[in-house]
Design an enzyme around this catalytic site. Structure first.
Site, PDB file in Angstrom:
ATOM      1  CB  ALA A 204      -4.387 -13.581  -6.686  1.00 52.75           C
TER       2      ALA A 204
ATOM      3  N   PRO B 158     -13.311 -16.926 -14.756  1.00 51.23           N
ATOM      4  CG  PRO B 158     -14.365 -17.543 -16.871  1.00 51.23           C
ATOM      5  CD  PRO B 158     -14.290 -17.503 -15.329  1.00 51.23           C
TER       6      PRO B 158
ATOM      7  CB  ALA C 102      -0.984  -0.036   1.347  1.00 49.41           C
TER       8      ALA C 102
ATOM      9  CE  LYS D  14      -6.678 -14.297 -10.408  1.00 49.66           C
ATOM     10  NZ  LYS D  14      -7.068 -13.683  -9.052  1.00 49.66           N
TER      11      LYS D  14
END
Lengths: 449, 513
Positions: free
Chosen positions: B50, B96, B16, B78
């Site tokens: 992720a 997806p 952050a 990803k």
């Protein structure tokens, strides 16, 4: 659960035929019988004036129907407009200037004004310049062209537009029932049948209330009308004589020469015009009936909301199209979406009045105004019908100058930036002066899709 | 501009802190001094490794070269998340990125699929809904190709994000930020000093005695919220009645098997387990509710279910789900865990940081700190958190599982009305209406509602306006184009080797040439 086999539209005028035309196209090949029963109304079911403005989005509707703009110009006494003249400024249909370094253009106007320059945002708006110079040309597709960032709507004659939609609907098999609506059988929360002054009562799987302000079907199922708390005009004045030209709203009395105007009781001198009440239904879809046009809600004429609301309502209805199970989930979602849509349109209609101190505004609008005042930020809520540039035009046009501009501008070189902006304004002015006059709009020509 | 903020203090480094430092130093004028205080002693949590596709926008704003960034952070691609055991034990589906099929006549693609499925017939020919999504199909085959304009309609519907080492990402951004003049001070904050008149934070004092003053403070101190909570007592809205998970065990393993271009989230008896593959190792963790499983048992479950060999000691994290009532209060803006916590089931942690920074820039204050900015920031932040919260709750509410008390509780819980309405609309005819600022679009809701087992009872009646043969032909065509497109893609390993391999990747043993 089975598909709907019949839909009865009660009413006449633009709301009834807009829905009939749209449904006849959307339900093509589904064996759903669509009938229109006239209610004998003298007022149009969606438009208060004799003319109504369309916004560019309506072209998508006409496109689906397969109605070409050329056909409409010929049949419906139509002419294009690129901006609404508000007296001291314009609400143009399209961008102001061009974004530089991702900063929205109106921040540069704020920057110029704070630096002591005279900068009128209208002079950075191609559609506003076109309207004030009485020019017209169609936008081009090349994003690099200065002529790509605007669009236009149409000024439509209400009676002729309604006839055009009617002809279309009837040619696609929509039935017109004989007689006039006399009584609605609403047993509890749903419509059972509709009586008429001749012939047997009519029953259908689904009903559309396009009966205008009386909202005869919605009333039968006891959906209350909620008076708008903020819009205070309550008399409609007849339209003034008009010719092709820029639609204009005069600053004093909320008057639109081509569309008629409105006024409040206190301001009316000799009982001019007829009374009307602004507001909307508490719900727009209950059980087996949906309201369209004034049966759904009434707002004073402004910049094309009548057809915009019809179009949004139609699109939502198609998106949530029911079967004979009439799941209440669908109506609930429809009402959620349309309530927000209606209220945000109401905010836009109200905006100039609030900024002139003629009316109060709801908290959502107060937030919009204070955010803009503070830093030129345009708060956009869910289900807005008017994009940012419309709000910016009115806010700045009515004299709101943001206290601050986007910080990114401070990282740009001021001298060069000023030159760049002046050059931008010159290019726009030259582009508009080279355009043909509005009167010379070719009736038949390639119209961008 | 008069009255402009000239000194910004970022308290706390980590993801952050450095994301904020990099973005602010890029966008704000050079005259603004930005100082970041961080301690090498305090470890960063680093659960959010992720991401979701908007990260590309953030990197774009910073002018980051994608391959350089992936190389520096051991990053991988990803294409979505695989949910295992969520609907029922042994069931798996992919959520997806990107779109399903191609809409026809302004009707959503999945409506056509639903019609054919409900009609019955040859299920082999129809296939799964996933077969019509290029990201899902590529995930199943471990393929990846970076979409570029001109690659055709199927590739235009492909979206991607990244997995990366958050610690390395912070270091990478630190390089950018320091290059643009951000000053870093090493140290622990011992005291926060407030202005007597109004409680605004004036400065912070470090353990060594140094005082750092500023006009705007960014609180990136993690769960505790040193400024926003411990100093300003802003308050916390607890959401654990909906989302009762309160612990996570995290462990790294070496890579084992092909490099999957997706995150995996496997439901367990009292929570779920993440699996995030990087170029050089895999991050794993078990997020659980301590009411339903003991810490010790959860640790055992994690260690007995990881694919590779553990290369770190499992680390326990504790948290409470909910949000800071005001992420911006007085002259303090909280980012990251200081602003609240939602489990990273949909990889939103880093996105919340990014969205917070974007909003702060759009509402950037002056020294007088008008409440109008604070209010708007907090209103927008609340909306976004609530929308994501609903989306997370959906995963627990829509389940057929009843094999443990935890899952029975999830299935039976009362959920926010906004979510109930969404689920009912979908259950009836597969309809989805997106709220304007919802981070998750229609196709995201579709993937999860359908994947979790909400089977629409009907389909949009308008679908019947198209001929059955046309629909069949279109679907068959789309499915085969998707399959062929994916077949033509390289494996993710090959793509990375070619474009953005890190030193660790090239050295790692499991990759066969």
């Amino acid at each position: 659960m089975a598909r709907l086999k019949s839909i009865l539209i009660c009413g006449s005028g633009v709301a009834a035929w807009f829905m009939a035309a749209g449904l006849s196209r959307a339900l093509e090949g589904q064996g759903c019988r669509i009938t229109v029963l006239d209610d004998g109304a003298t007022e149009d079911s969606a438009c208060l004036g004799r003319a109504v403005l369309s916004l560019p989005a309506l072209r998508a509707f006409h496109g689906v129907l397969g109605l070409s703009e050329d056909q409409m110009i010929k049949a419906a006494r139509v002419w294009p407009y690129t901006a609404l003249n508000m007296g001291t400024y314009h609400i143009g249909i399209g961008d102001h200037g061009a974004r530089l370094n991702t900063v929205a253009f109106h921040h540069f106007v704020t920057w110029l004004r704070q630096g002591g320059h005279k900068a009128d945002i209208d002079t950075f708006s191609i559609p506003a310049l076109m309207a004030s110079a009485g020019k017209f040309t169609r936008p081009v597709n090349d994003p690099n062209s200065v002529l790509s960032g605007f669009s236009y709507g149409l000024v439509l004659d209400v009676g002729r537009y309604s006839d055009l939609l009617r002809t279309y609907a009837v040619s696609r098999g929509v039935d017109v029932a004989e007689g006039r609506l006399t009584k609605v059988d609403g047993s509890g929360a749903q419509i059972a049948s509709v009586h008429r002054d001749q012939g047997a009562p009519l029953a259908a799987d689904f009903y559309i209330d396009a009966t205008g302000e009386p909202a005869r079907l919605m009333s039968a199922v006891e959906v209350p009308f909620e008076v708008d708390l903020y819009l205070n005009a309550n008399r409609i004045l007849p339209a003034l004589p008009h010719d092709t030209g820029v639609p204009m709203m005069s600053a004093g009395c909320q008057m639109l020469p081509v569309m008629g105007g409105v006024i409040s009781d206190e301001a009316a001198t000799n009982g001019d015009g007829r009374a009307f009440v602004q507001g909307r239904r508490a719900q727009f879809w209950v059980s087996n009936v949906v309201a369209a046009g004034h049966a759904a809600g009434v707002l004073q004429p402004f910049m094309g909301h009548e057809l915009q609301l019809l179009h949004t309502g139609f699109t939502r209805l198609i998106g949530l199209f029911p079967d004979d199970g009439m799941s209440p989930v669908l109506a609930r979602e429809y009402n959620r979406l349309m309530t927000q849509t209606f209220d945000r349109v109401r905010d836009f209609v109200l905006l100039p009045q609030v900024l002139r101190g003629q009316a109060e505004g709801p908290p959502e609008l107060a937030r919009k105004i204070s955010q803009f005042k503070s830093r030129g930020r345009v708060v956009m809520y869910d289900e807005e019908s008017y994009s940012e540039s419309f709000w910016v035009s009115v806010l700045m046009g009515e004299g709101v100058l943001p206290e601050r501009y986007d910080r990114i501008i401070d990282s740009m070189e001021p001298e060069r930036l000023t030159q760049q902006l002046i050059k931008m304004r010159d290019i726009m002015a030259r582009a508009v002066s080279a355009m043909p006059p509005l009167k010379a709009v070719p009736v038949t020509s390639g119209v961008p899709a | 501009m008069t009255n402009a903020i000239t000194d910004i203090v970022i308290c706390g480094g980590g993801t952050a802190g450095w994301m904020a430092a990099a973005a602010l130093s890029k966008v704000l004028s050079r005259d603004v001094n930005i100082t970041l205080i961080e301690s090498d002693e305090i470890g960063t949590v680093g659960v959010g490794e992720a991401t979701i596709p908007p990260i590309l926008t953030f990197n774009g704003l910073l002018g980051i070269d994608e391959d350089e960034f992936l190389k520096a952070t051991n990053g991988t691609f990803k294409l979505g998340i695989e949910f295992v055991n969520w609907r029922s034990p042994d069931h798996r589906y992919i959520h997806p990125f990107g779109t399903y099929g191609v809409d026809m006549q302004a009707i959503k693609f999945h409506q056509f699929y639903m019609k054919l499925k409900q009609m019955g017939g040859d299920s082999q020919v129809l296939g799964e809904l996933e077969d019509y999504n290029v990201c899902a199909v590529a995930s199943r085959l471990n393929r990846y190709l970076r979409p570029k304009p001109g690659m055709g309609e199927v590739m235009a519907g492909m979206k991607y994000a990244f997995h990366f080492d958050a610690g390395l990402y912070a270091r990478f951004l630190r390089g950018h930020a320091e290059g643009r003049g951000v000053k870093r001070i090493e140290g622990n904050i011992a005291q926060v000093n407030q202005r007597a008149s109004d409680g605004f934070v004036e400065s912070v004092t470090l353990q060594g005695g140094q005082t750092v003053a500023g006009q705007l403070f960014i609180d990136c101190t993690g769960f505790r919220g040193l400024l926003i909570e411990e100093t300003l007592n802003t308050g916390f809205e607890d959401w654990s009645h909906w989302l009762p998970n309160d612990r996570a065990w995290a462990v790294q393993t070496d890579n084992n098997g092909p490099l999957t271009p997706y995150t995996r989230a496997t439901a367990r008896e009292a929570g779920w387990q993440w699996r995030i593959p990087l170029q050089h190792r895999t991050g794993n963790g078990y997020v659980f509710s301590s009411k339903y499983v003991s810490e010790e048992a959860a640790r055992e479950t994690l260690l007995s279910t990881i694919d590779g060999r553990a290369i770190t000691e499992p680390r326990l994290l504790k948290f409470k789900t909910g949000r800071r009532i005001k992420a911006w209060h007085k002259n303090v803006v909280a980012l990251g865990l200081a602003s609240g916590f939602l489990e990273p089931l949909e990889s939103t942690s880093i996105h919340f940081i990014q969205a917070g920074i974007t909003k702060l820039l759009a509402l950037f204050p002056t020294q007088d700190f008008a409440t109008i900015e604070e209010d708007e920031y907090n209103r927008l932040t609340r909306l976004q958190w609530e929308q994501v919260r609903d989306f997370i709750i959906l995963h627990y509410k829509a389940t057929l599982r009843d094999d443990t008390p935890y899952w029975v509780r999830n299935r039976d819980m009362a959920v926010p009305e906004t979510l109930t309405q969404k689920m009912e609309l979908f259950a009836a005819k597969g309809r989805i209406f997106r709220r304007e600022d919802d981070l998750f679009a229609e196709d995201n809701w579709l993937a999860v509602m359908y994947g979790q087992g909400i089977e629409p009872k009907g389909y949009d009646p308008l679908v019947d306006g198209l001929g059955l043969e046309d629909i069949r032909r279109n679907l068959k065509n789309i499915k085969s184009v998707v399959a062929r497109t994916v077949q033509a893609m390289p494996t993710q390993e090959a793509f990375i080797r070619h474009a953005c391999a890190s030193d660790a990747f090239l050295k790692s043993a499991h990759i066969s040439a």
